[in-house]
Design an enzyme around this catalytic site. Structure first.
Site, PDB file in Angstrom:
ATOM      1  N   GLU A 108      -0.616 -16.111 -11.762  1.00 55.42           N
ATOM      2  CA  GLU A 108       0.277 -15.137 -12.241  1.00 55.42           C
ATOM      3  C   GLU A 108       1.962 -15.486 -12.312  1.00 55.42           C
ATOM      4  O   GLU A 108       2.687 -15.140 -12.949  1.00 55.42           O
ATOM      5  CB  GLU A 108       0.164 -13.656 -11.750  1.00 55.42           C
ATOM      6  CG  GLU A 108      -1.333 -13.168 -11.914  1.00 55.42           C
ATOM      7  CD  GLU A 108      -1.474 -11.587 -11.836  1.00 55.42           C
ATOM      8  OE1 GLU A 108      -0.485 -11.122 -11.220  1.00 55.42           O
ATOM      9  OE2 GLU A 108      -2.557 -11.155 -12.002  1.00 55.42           O
ATOM     10  N   CYS A 137      -5.908  -5.278  -8.046  1.00 56.51           N
ATOM     11  CA  CYS A 137      -5.840  -5.098  -6.384  1.00 56.51           C
ATOM     12  C   CYS A 137      -5.183  -6.256  -5.713  1.00 56.51           C
ATOM     13  O   CYS A 137      -4.734  -6.134  -4.651  1.00 56.51           O
ATOM     14  CB  CYS A 137      -7.313  -4.569  -5.783  1.00 56.51           C
ATOM     15  SG  CYS A 137      -8.656  -5.670  -5.823  1.00 56.51           S
ATOM     16  N   HIS A 138      -5.388  -7.553  -6.269  1.00 62.43           N
ATOM     17  CA  HIS A 138      -4.781  -8.786  -5.680  1.00 62.43           C
ATOM     18  C   HIS A 138      -3.347  -8.665  -5.324  1.00 62.43           C
ATOM     19  O   HIS A 138      -2.852  -9.384  -4.911  1.00 62.43           O
ATOM     20  CB  HIS A 138      -5.320 -10.019  -6.408  1.00 62.43           C
ATOM     21  CG  HIS A 138      -4.900 -10.104  -7.692  1.00 62.43           C
ATOM     22  ND1 HIS A 138      -5.487  -9.524  -8.988  1.00 62.43           N
ATOM     23  CD2 HIS A 138      -3.894 -10.581  -8.416  1.00 62.43           C
ATOM     24  CE1 HIS A 138      -5.138  -9.640  -9.930  1.00 62.43           C
ATOM     25  NE2 HIS A 138      -3.971 -10.337  -9.724  1.00 62.43           N
ATOM     26  N   ASN A 165     -12.610  -1.052  -4.791  1.00 64.10           N
ATOM     27  CA  ASN A 165     -12.387  -1.243  -6.179  1.00 64.10           C
ATOM     28  C   ASN A 165     -13.545  -2.303  -6.635  1.00 64.10           C
ATOM     29  O   ASN A 165     -13.621  -3.438  -6.095  1.00 64.10           O
ATOM     30  CB  ASN A 165     -11.098  -2.104  -6.509  1.00 64.10           C
ATOM     31  CG  ASN A 165     -11.000  -2.502  -7.690  1.00 64.10           C
ATOM     32  OD1 ASN A 165     -11.527  -1.973  -8.754  1.00 64.10           O
ATOM     33  ND2 ASN A 165      -9.844  -3.452  -8.076  1.00 64.10           N
ATOM     34  N   TYR A 188       0.824  -1.309  -0.167  1.00 62.34           N
ATOM     35  CA  TYR A 188      -0.036   0.178   0.040  1.00 62.34           C
ATOM     36  C   TYR A 188       0.882   1.277   0.081  1.00 62.34           C
ATOM     37  O   TYR A 188       0.446   2.284  -0.544  1.00 62.34           O
ATOM     38  CB  TYR A 188      -0.819   0.070   1.174  1.00 62.34           C
ATOM     39  CG  TYR A 188      -1.668  -1.153   1.143  1.00 62.34           C
ATOM     40  CD1 TYR A 188      -3.079  -1.048   0.375  1.00 62.34           C
ATOM     41  CD2 TYR A 188      -1.520  -2.345   1.898  1.00 62.34           C
ATOM     42  CE1 TYR A 188      -3.872  -2.096   0.285  1.00 62.34           C
ATOM     43  CE2 TYR A 188      -2.757  -3.252   1.899  1.00 62.34           C
ATOM     44  CZ  TYR A 188      -3.792  -3.186   1.283  1.00 62.34           C
ATOM     45  OH  TYR A 188      -4.539  -4.205   1.084  1.00 62.34           O
TER      46      TYR A 188
END
Length: 175
Positions: free
Chosen positions: A174, A147-148, A139, A116
């Protein structure tokens, strides 16, 4: 007299849970986890922000169907590990600050993780870490606005709208 605009929603079954995808004016304005504890509040907030009612329907016009089909195709490619970036028209329903944070998230490289604090620094508001965290939590376009990819400064998994299990799943996809 013209009626209130309608956000048309449909459900997408991902490998880790159901998403509700919403379309307004040929743009995706919602991609939210159905299991999210405040899912209905998110639907209402997006509708209020965009001055539209939210409606799930089976029958959609051709434009809506085209956008929805493309969104589902790209989400499927993402979950299969074959898509690193989304090429969808997005309609962000948030404050200017929230949109600034969300744009910073969209710019994150595939599979990268940040804190953050990193996002607060990217938007040149280093003292706004708490506000950044709140914007990320608000979001309404999960996965499409990644946002993950935001984790704790110490590398710990932090909250996620769909749950930590989904966040971990997405990060595994990912890698």
């Amino acid at each position: 007299m013209k009626g209130k605009a309608t956000i048309t929603t449909a459900r997408y079954q991902s490998p880790c849970g159901e998403l509700v995808v919403g379309i307004l004016e040929d743009k995706i304005c919602l991609c939210d986890w159905e299991c999210r504890p405040n899912h209905l509040q998110i639907l209402q907030r997006v509708g209020r922000r965009l001055g539209a009612k939210v409606e799930e329907r089976e029958e959609r016009d051709r434009r809506e169907e085209r956008v929805l089909t493309e969104a589902f195709r790209q989400l499927t490619e993402y979950f299969q590990g074959n898509r690193k970036e989304f090429e969808l028209p997005l309609l962000m329903a948030g404050s200017e600050f929230q949109k600034e944070v969300w744009r910073a998230l969209v710019d994150l490289p595939y599979s990268a993780t940040v804190s953050y604090t990193d996002i607060a620094e990217r938007i040149r508001k280093p003292s706004a870490v708490r506000a950044v965290a709140n914007a990320i939590g608000a979001n309404p376009l999960s996965i499409l606005i990644p946002c993950h990819r935001v984790i704790g400064k110490n590398g710990a998994m932090t909250g996620y709208a769909g749950g930590i299990d989904k966040k971990e799943f997405l990060l595994r996809v990912e890698k």
